[in-house]
Design a protein around this motif. Structure first.
Motif, PDB file in Angstrom:
ATOM      1  N   ALA A   1      13.982 -18.682  23.107  1.00  0.00           N
ATOM      2  CA  ALA A   1      14.736 -19.895  23.570  1.00  0.00           C
ATOM      3  C   ALA A   1      13.725 -20.831  24.330  1.00  0.00           C
ATOM      4  O   ALA A   1      13.867 -21.996  24.376  1.00  0.00           O
ATOM      5  CB  ALA A   1      15.580 -19.252  24.789  1.00  0.00           C
ATOM      6  N   ALA A   2      12.730 -20.059  25.058  1.00  0.00           N
ATOM      7  CA  ALA A   2      11.746 -20.909  25.635  1.00  0.00           C
ATOM      8  C   ALA A   2      10.931 -22.078  25.016  1.00  0.00           C
ATOM      9  O   ALA A   2      10.806 -23.154  25.021  1.00  0.00           O
ATOM     10  CB  ALA A   2      10.856 -20.077  26.610  1.00  0.00           C
TER      11      ALA A   2
ATOM     12  N   ALA B   1      37.252 -33.472  28.010  1.00  0.00           N
ATOM     13  CA  ALA B   1      37.320 -32.073  28.037  1.00  0.00           C
ATOM     14  C   ALA B   1      36.323 -31.456  26.668  1.00  0.00           C
ATOM     15  O   ALA B   1      36.443 -32.250  25.900  1.00  0.00           O
ATOM     16  CB  ALA B   1      38.519 -31.175  27.782  1.00  0.00           C
ATOM     17  N   VAL B   2      35.732 -30.698  26.948  1.00  0.00           N
ATOM     18  CA  VAL B   2      34.783 -29.839  25.859  1.00  0.00           C
ATOM     19  C   VAL B   2      35.243 -28.182  25.820  1.00  0.00           C
ATOM     20  O   VAL B   2      35.957 -28.070  26.844  1.00  0.00           O
ATOM     21  CB  VAL B   2      33.415 -30.199  25.823  1.00  0.00           C
ATOM     22  N   THR B   3      34.779 -27.770  24.686  1.00  0.00           N
ATOM     23  CA  THR B   3      35.203 -26.283  24.743  1.00  0.00           C
ATOM     24  C   THR B   3      34.000 -25.486  25.222  1.00  0.00           C
ATOM     25  O   THR B   3      33.140 -26.120  25.694  1.00  0.00           O
ATOM     26  CB  THR B   3      35.258 -25.882  23.028  1.00  0.00           C
ATOM     27  N   GLN B   4      34.589 -24.422  25.551  1.00  0.00           N
ATOM     28  CA  GLN B   4      33.513 -23.520  26.438  1.00  0.00           C
ATOM     29  C   GLN B   4      32.487 -23.202  25.271  1.00  0.00           C
ATOM     30  O   GLN B   4      31.340 -22.950  25.944  1.00  0.00           O
ATOM     31  CB  GLN B   4      34.124 -22.016  26.523  1.00  0.00           C
TER      32      GLN B   4
ATOM     33  N   GLN C   1      26.831 -23.325  24.204  1.00  0.00           N
ATOM     34  CA  GLN C   1      25.776 -23.637  22.926  1.00  0.00           C
ATOM     35  C   GLN C   1      24.547 -24.435  23.555  1.00  0.00           C
ATOM     36  O   GLN C   1      23.372 -24.202  23.324  1.00  0.00           O
ATOM     37  CB  GLN C   1      26.336 -24.289  21.940  1.00  0.00           C
ATOM     38  N   LYS C   2      24.868 -25.425  24.576  1.00  0.00           N
ATOM     39  CA  LYS C   2      23.838 -26.031  25.235  1.00  0.00           C
ATOM     40  C   LYS C   2      23.249 -25.314  26.207  1.00  0.00           C
ATOM     41  O   LYS C   2      22.062 -26.099  26.706  1.00  0.00           O
ATOM     42  CB  LYS C   2      24.646 -27.531  25.699  1.00  0.00           C
TER      43      LYS C   2
ATOM     44  N   ARG D   1      21.356 -28.466  27.987  1.00  0.00           N
ATOM     45  CA  ARG D   1      22.436 -29.296  28.644  1.00  0.00           C
ATOM     46  C   ARG D   1      21.741 -30.217  29.793  1.00  0.00           C
ATOM     47  O   ARG D   1      22.184 -31.349  29.629  1.00  0.00           O
ATOM     48  CB  ARG D   1      23.254 -28.288  29.377  1.00  0.00           C
ATOM     49  N   THR D   2      20.685 -29.748  30.365  1.00  0.00           N
ATOM     50  CA  THR D   2      20.174 -30.814  31.509  1.00  0.00           C
ATOM     51  C   THR D   2      19.421 -31.761  30.635  1.00  0.00           C
ATOM     52  O   THR D   2      19.296 -32.993  31.258  1.00  0.00           O
ATOM     53  CB  THR D   2      19.223 -29.695  32.320  1.00  0.00           C
TER      54      THR D   2
END
Length: 338
Positions: free
Chosen positions: A47-48, A94-97, A102-103, A114-115
């Motif tokens: 992930a990193a 609104a968006v889904t969980q 995912q972000k 996301r950030t």
């Protein structure tokens, strides 16, 4: 070998077999735990690495195509919003969980996709010239009362009601035995009112959403309202006037400058002087605030800002002169009265 020795040897072998069986049964359990830790560590490293690659692409000006489409979508919405008389835009979608999570999958430390997305969108919207820009894919927490909370409140209220009733009936019993020395208790009295049980909010629900806002001008309506809001100094003339009225009796009693010349009118004269001091302070503060609103508002032309600043500066000088003159007169009167 004696029978005792045979029995001891048999027990030793049985013990060894049990310990061996325990080790063999524990090994499969330890292995998945170690494997799970290794897999988690590997996932974090991956992930990193993916985050570092994504960040590098964004820094080079190569964001994901999905981001570009999202940007184009909101640019179209902003254009539609600002096509009329509006100077500001604000959207909450609104968006889904699953989309939110995912972000968060590609991450490193406190940062995530996301950030990076939020920062990218804010940067691009600011580059378009928009002010006070906000773009946030976020998870908003909402607290709410569950059925258990309502039930707990009901139960507590019953206890409080019973507690208040017992206190009241105890006072009635005391009154019946000593009614000559005490007033009859009234159940509506504050002392016998039950406490109000608080309704708790133990439930938690999450809202996943994208929030976008901004304006054409830096000095938007929110800042304008704060700059133009009524100051707490508005009551200062009344306060200083009241103090002046009470203080005016000092001159009347002492027979000084005011007391000797105008007698009983002294409190009213000092009341007016105190009110003038308060009005001067309020006026100065209001001039400064209005001058700030005009200068800070980027809708106004430079010429208008200069003209307004000169007018309010002149008013401030006049109000300051009135304040100094009035305060000086009061100090002078006090000195002559001493």
């Amino acid at each position: 070998m004696a029978l005792r020795d045979d029995l001891i040897e048999q027990k030793r072998k049985e013990k060894e077999n049990r310990e061996k069986a325990l080790k063999q049964s524990a090994a499969p359990q330890q292995k998945p735990e170690e494997t799970e830790k290794q897999e988690a560590s590997t996932a974090e490293k991956e992930a990193a690495a993916r985050f570092a690659e994504l960040k590098s692409d964004v820094d080079k000006g190569n964001p994901p195509e999905e981001w570009v489409k999202l940007y184009d979508k909101y640019i179209a919405k902003i254009k539609a919003e600002l096509s009329g008389a509006s100077e500001e835009f604000s959207f909450t979608d609104a968006v889904t969980q699953e989309y939110y999570e995912q972000k968060e999958l590609i991450h490193s430390g406190g940062e995530s996709e996301r950030t990076l997305l939020n920062g990218y969108m804010v940067k691009r919207l600011k580059k378009e010239g928009f002010k006070n820009v906000v773009f946030a894919l976020r998870r908003r927490t909402e607290r709410y009362s569950t059925p258990e909370d309502f039930e707990n409140q009901r139960r507590l209220q019953e206890e409080y009601d019973e507690e208040a009733n017992l206190k009241y009936y105890a006072a009635v019993e005391k009154y019946n035995s000593d009614y000559l020395n005490m007033d009859a208790p009234n159940q509506t009295d504050r002392a016998y009112r039950p406490r109000q049980a608080q309704l708790q909010k133990s439930g938690v629900r999450y809202h996943y959403e994208i929030v976008v806002s901004g304006s054409l001008y830096e000095f938007n309506e929110s800042k304008k309202r704060r700059g133009s809001a009524m100051s707490g100094l508005v009551f200062l003339p009344l306060i200083l006037g009241a103090i002046g009225f009470v203080g005016g009796f000092y001159f009347y009693i002492k027979g000084g400058l005011f007391g000797k010349d105008i007698g009983a009118l002294a409190p009213f004269i000092v009341l007016a002087m105190g009110a003038v001091l308060g009005l001067a302070v309020v006026g100065i503060e209001k001039c400064i605030r209005k001058m700030y609103v005009c200068i800070a508002d980027d809708r106004n032309a430079k010429g208008k800002k200069i003209k307004t600043s000169l007018i309010f500066t002149l008013l401030i000088i006049l109000l300051l002169a009135a304040f100094i003159a009035t305060a000086g007169a009061i100090v002078y009167a006090v000195i002559l009265t001493l």
